[in-house]
Each structure stands twice: as C-alpha cells, then as structure tokens.
Design an enzyme around this catalytic site. Structure first.
Site, PDB file in Angstrom:
ATOM      1  N   HIS A 156       1.134  -1.304  -0.069  1.00 23.86           N
ATOM      2  CA  HIS A 156       0.046  -0.033  -0.043  1.00 23.86           C
ATOM      3  C   HIS A 156       1.042   1.227   0.010  1.00 23.86           C
ATOM      4  O   HIS A 156       1.908   1.317   0.430  1.00 23.86           O
ATOM      5  CB  HIS A 156      -0.741  -0.138   1.370  1.00 23.86           C
ATOM      6  CG  HIS A 156      -1.947   1.068   1.361  1.00 23.86           C
ATOM      7  ND1 HIS A 156      -1.629   2.411   1.708  1.00 23.86           N
ATOM      8  CD2 HIS A 156      -3.173   1.072   1.203  1.00 23.86           C
ATOM      9  CE1 HIS A 156      -2.816   3.073   1.923  1.00 23.86           C
ATOM     10  NE2 HIS A 156      -3.479   2.365   1.299  1.00 23.86           N
ATOM     11  N   ASP A 193       3.087  -3.993   8.077  1.00 21.82           N
ATOM     12  CA  ASP A 193       1.956  -3.291   8.130  1.00 21.82           C
ATOM     13  C   ASP A 193       0.758  -4.095   8.482  1.00 21.82           C
ATOM     14  O   ASP A 193       0.277  -4.954   7.540  1.00 21.82           O
ATOM     15  CB  ASP A 193       1.871  -2.832   6.878  1.00 21.82           C
ATOM     16  CG  ASP A 193       0.488  -2.019   6.337  1.00 21.82           C
ATOM     17  OD1 ASP A 193      -0.192  -1.834   7.296  1.00 21.82           O
ATOM     18  OD2 ASP A 193       0.465  -1.544   5.233  1.00 21.82           O
ATOM     19  N   GLN A 228      -4.349  -4.919   6.842  1.00 17.75           N
ATOM     20  CA  GLN A 228      -5.183  -5.721   6.602  1.00 17.75           C
ATOM     21  C   GLN A 228      -5.375  -7.181   7.352  1.00 17.75           C
ATOM     22  O   GLN A 228      -6.260  -7.988   6.605  1.00 17.75           O
ATOM     23  CB  GLN A 228      -4.969  -6.033   4.715  1.00 17.75           C
ATOM     24  CG  GLN A 228      -5.291  -4.822   4.036  1.00 17.75           C
ATOM     25  CD  GLN A 228      -6.846  -4.091   4.160  1.00 17.75           C
ATOM     26  OE1 GLN A 228      -7.663  -4.857   4.175  1.00 17.75           O
ATOM     27  NE2 GLN A 228      -6.807  -2.954   3.638  1.00 17.75           N
ATOM     28  N   LYS A 281     -10.329  -0.100  10.524  1.00 14.33           N
ATOM     29  CA  LYS A 281     -10.566  -1.186   9.595  1.00 14.33           C
ATOM     30  C   LYS A 281     -10.930  -2.529  10.526  1.00 14.33           C
ATOM     31  O   LYS A 281     -10.861  -3.689   9.994  1.00 14.33           O
ATOM     32  CB  LYS A 281      -9.223  -1.558   8.998  1.00 14.33           C
ATOM     33  CG  LYS A 281      -9.036  -0.585   7.678  1.00 14.33           C
ATOM     34  CD  LYS A 281      -7.780  -1.030   6.966  1.00 14.33           C
ATOM     35  CE  LYS A 281      -7.201   0.111   6.097  1.00 14.33           C
ATOM     36  NZ  LYS A 281      -7.978   0.873   5.084  1.00 14.33           N
ATOM     37  N   CYS A 310      -4.776   2.236  -4.039  1.00 13.06           N
ATOM     38  CA  CYS A 310      -3.542   2.463  -3.433  1.00 13.06           C
ATOM     39  C   CYS A 310      -2.449   1.793  -3.427  1.00 13.06           C
ATOM     40  O   CYS A 310      -1.340   2.133  -2.782  1.00 13.06           O
ATOM     41  CB  CYS A 310      -3.758   2.714  -1.915  1.00 13.06           C
ATOM     42  SG  CYS A 310      -4.972   3.909  -1.562  1.00 13.06           S
TER      43      CYS A 310
END
Lengths: 143, 398
Positions: free
Chosen positions: B112, B189, B192, B215, B353
C-alpha cells in the site's frame, strides 16, 4: 434529447472513441487530467494553428462516461477558435451543473443532459473539459 | 454473523468494501457517545473525577491492545492517528537516525502507498535504496525470494502481513527469524490483518507493527504503533508539545516523559482510543479464529461461484484473506462498480492505493471485493446474480 438517443451516442463514442491513441508529436500541448474521487485518468493533446484548434488527441484509462465525453468534446472542438472553445466549455459545464445553457451549441454533448441526476458521475463527464481548461490556461500563459 | 449489532447493516445495502473501512457495531458507537456525554475531559489531568476516569479508560485500552496483539509490555503500545502516521513515525523518527547511504530497504510491489512513500522519502533523504522482493506467479512472497533479495546492505524489510489487493499472507515469522539472524529490522503493516486474524507480535517476533482502528470495527482517526521497547526508546518524537514533556526551561533543558506518552504529543484522540477499546472487546467476544474461519469459508463460496462466470477474470485466484480482485471482461472496473451501486452494492474500483502493483500483475485497475464476518452467502448470491449477466451490466452501467 431522448433517453434512447443519449445512450446510443454515449455507447457509440465509448466503443469507438475518436482520436484515442498515443501522441509523440511535440507540436501538441499536453495535459494530464484526473479526478480525486475516482480512477479516471486522461492525457489530452491539443494542436493549435492560427488561433484555431487544429487537432485533439487523447489517451488513458477512464470509464464509459469520461471516455465518451472526451471523444464527443474532441469532435465538437476541432476547428473552433479559442473564444468558441471557451464558450462551448462554459455551456457544457452549465448543463452538467444545472445552470442555464444554450442547447444549440452543445449538439451531441447534450447526451449528458441528465448526468446531474447521478452525482457521482458528473465529474466523469466534466473531466475532459477540466483538461481543456488547463490547455486554455497554458495557451494564455504562452501569449 | 452478528449483523444485528451494526446500525449500517440495517440499511438496504450490501457492503463489500471492508478493506477500505469497516462498519461499527452499536457498542463502539455507544462507547464514544458515552465519553462525550458522560465524562468528557482531557487526559493526564487527574485532579477531578471525570478526568481520572478518562485516564483510566484511555490506559485500559492500551492494555486491551497489548493483550489483543500479545505484546510483552503495555508501554510498547503507542496511539497514533492510524497506520499511515505510525509508518511515517517509524521511518522518520527511528530509521532516519540510523540508516546510512549504502543501506537498502526491502519492500514489494504489492505494498500500500503508506508502506511505500515513507521509504521513498527516507531513501531520497539518506541517499540509500528501496529494493523490491520479487513476487511469485501467484504474487506471493516466498522465503526463497526473501533470502535472494537480502544483501549485506539490507537494513529493513517492511511488508504488509496481508496485502490489500491480492490478500496474500506473508510468512512473517520465518522472515523475522531469518532477518534477525542477519541484523535486519522487520516492520509489519497490519492494516489488513489485525482485523481478520489473531496477531501475536512476540510469536512473530516483529520489530514494529502498525494498524488502524477503523478497519477493525473501531472509529476513524486512531491507530496503533507497536514497537519492541528497546527500539521505541530510540524513536525520536516527530511531534513535540503538551503531554509528552516532563519539564522544559530552555533549549538545552527539555526533559521528555517516558514511553509511550513521549510519543503521544498533544491531546490525543481520546474518543477514538476509547472506541478502539470497545472494538477490541467486541472482536474478542466473537473470537478472532472464528472470524478468520468464517471469512475463509465465505471467500471460497464467492470464488466457487465467480469462476463459473466466463466473463470474469479473477486476479488473485489464491489468497489467504477475504479479498477478491477481479475484472469483467471488456468493461472498465469503475463502470462495473457504478452498475453494482445501482443495486446498492458497495465495492471498490481502482488501483487500491497499490500503484506499483500494476507492474507486477499487468492490470492497472480492478474491482475489489473485501469481505468481513458480517457478510453473508445471501449477499454473495445477489452479487453473483448481477455479475453473471454481462448484457445487463453493459445495458445498465451508464
């Protein structure tokens, strides 16, 4: 303009866009135009000769509305003088933004007469005109 | 499952854009309203009851996050505005001070933007390099490719645990083990992943993990930066100001507070943090394993139906998450999204993105379905019915 005719015009220009190709000719003025809210992204190339639009080419990835709108804009503007182009753009923008406009000027571009009903697609129809405004700005700067 | 908990699910829409943000259960909304209605005060001012209560709730959330991601100490949990700010803080506040010209940062082309651009800037500033771990045929990161990409100059490996377009899960534990043997930092990261599967930072042995509350059923504008204490101690605050200083008399006499307060300058997003605490309670009450299993089942259900539609190209046939990226043959992704919107189905069209991913998969724009535990087979059936009729899409996409 009848709804069926509007759809026909848009789909025809989407499937067979005019002058959608690469352009490597330096005599064209180039702008890239895109919308922050969607993924439409167009390059527009304009050739001016003696105060008139000699040619317009475009390329890029965009939805059916943006692509067809650009194609129709190109057909409408080739051969026009700068003030005529300005007038055309203003009338098109007025139509999309539900302000008074002159129907007889816009001709095929009237296909977007009711685009204001889909808020999220107004910017798609306007995108090529936004690019054209940038071009006009560049021409002005050059003068 | 649990659909009754979500006000947004009482509306007539099918929401399939959970990779962008998730809906909020009533209990999260209530927790935020409760703060603003019943004990609205600033943090770190325990002179009166309601402020004391704010501090309690704020710090309680820190403990909830610690337990949720299995961090060793609660001081390793820093509240930020989200995943993006966390990554920027790591790049600027930590690595900018230790990287040198010959160093290399390893990422992939499916990251991303928030896990690409801070590294680009850092590389430009230091004069070091950002390199890419090649992806395999299914766009996965393999240990073999990680090992091949590492050079004596590699200093950082920064990867999404699960990516936001392909949805592939990276072998983070193995990567950490190998990287640490070679004195390489690993930044993960978790945007997700944290919402969709159990996270154990100690078991994975990551050096830094970042994620956003919104999220994972929490509010927007709040997120987490986890770092091993020894590294957070060295992380220089980007923001200086109230709340984070112990004392200051002159330029040379500024004393900062200990972790984690030192890294949370200014009045924090108190309502957001409290909302995140409620979201963690909520997800924990369902169970992360249960959420992961259900999403896997739902994805299989979706993919089994999609592969039977000849005009649909699935970009990520293999995936470990509930993400499906696809295109309808001959129709621009945005037009497909507009068509589905007419039937109140929300999904995302675009490059999501991940702008450098196009080099890898050869497709610039896709439609992306990202599922969450509150999606159902019935919703998928409705989507499939609309997708299987190409004539209808063509007719109604304008």
């Amino acid at each position: 303009m009848d709804e069926f005719v509007r759809r026909e015009i848009i789909m025809e220009h989407y499937q067979n866009p005019r002058n959608k190709k690469e352009c490597h000719d330096d005599s064209y003025i180039k702008v890239n135009t895109s919308n922050a809210s969607c993924i439409d992204n167009l390059d527009i190339f304009v050739k001016i000769d003696q105060g008139k639009i000699k040619d317009i080419i475009f390329n890029g990835e965009a939805c059916a509305i943006s692509t067809s709108s650009c194609s129709i804009m190109i057909e409408s503007l080739i051969g026009k003088t700068i003030p005529e182009v300005q007038n055309f753009i203003e009338n098109f923008e007025h139509m999309v933004n539900e302000e008074p406009y002159q129907e007889e000027i816009l001709k095929e571009a009237l296909a977007y007469q009711e685009i204001y009903k889909q808020n999220n697609r107004k910017n798609c129809a306007l995108l090529p005109y936004k690019g054209m405004r940038e071009i006009l700005k560049k021409i002005k700067e050059d003068i | 499952m649990n659909r009754e908990d979500f006000p947004m699910l009482q509306k007539e829409i099918i929401y399939l854009d959970n990779g962008a943000t998730t809906f909020k259960p009533q209990c999260v909304i209530d927790a935020i309203v409760d703060y603003y209605s019943n004990y609205c005060a600033n943090a770190h001012r325990g002179d009166y009851d309601i402020s004391y209560h704010v501090d309690e709730q704020y710090e309680l959330t820190r403990e909830k996050v610690q337990k949720f991601i299995h961090a060793k100490e609660k001081e390793e949990i820093v509240f930020t505005s989200g995943d993006t700010e966390s990554l920027n803080m790591i790049a600027r506040g930590f690595f900018e001070n230790i990287l040198e010209k010959e160093d290399e940062i390893l990422i992939t082309q499916s990251e991303h933007a928030s896990n690409v651009l801070p590294w680009f800037r850092l590389a430009k500033k230091i004069g070091c390099q950002v390199k890419y771990i090649p992806l395999d045929d299914q766009h996965y990161v393999t240990m073999e490719n990680v090992k091949k990409s590492i050079t004596p100059h590699t200093k950082i490996i920064s990867l999404a645990y699960i990516t936001n377009v392909i949805g592939d899960k990276r072998p983070i534990k193995e990567i950490c083990q190998y990287a640490h043997e070679h004195n390489i930092f690993v930044v993960v990261d978790g945007a997700q992943s944290v919402a969709h599967k159990k996270t154990d930072v100690q078991d994975l042995d990551v050096d830094f993990l970042v994620f956003s509350a919104h999220k994972m059923c929490g509010p927007t504008g709040v997120g987490v930066l986890y770092g091993k204490r020894e590294f957070l101690e060295e992380l220089e605050p980007i923001n200086l100001g109230g709340g984070m200083n112990e004392s200051f008399d002159s330029v040379d006499e500024v004393l900062l507070k200990p972790l984690p307060t030192r890294l949370e300058a200014g009045t924090p997003n108190i309502a957001g943090v409290i909302g995140l605490g409620a979201a963690i309670d909520y997800l924990t009450s369902i169970g992360m394993e249960k959420i992961e299993d259900y999403e896997q089942h739902l994805r299989r259900y979706l993919v089994d139906k999609m592969i039977k539609i000849p005009h649909i190209d699935i970009i990520n046939m293999e995936s470990d998450s509930a993400i499906v990226a696809f295109n309808v043959e001959g129709i621009f992704s945005q037009d497909v999204a507009y068509y589905l919107n007419k039937y109140n189905i929300c999904l995302r069209a675009g490059n999501h993105c991940a702008k450098i991913l196009k080099k890898e998969v050869g497709v610039t724009n896709t439609c992306r379905i990202s599922l969450y535990f509150y999606n159902t087979e019935e919703e998928i059936d409705e989507l499939i019915d609309l997708l299987k009729d190409k004539e209808k899409i063509w007719k109604e996409m304008l």
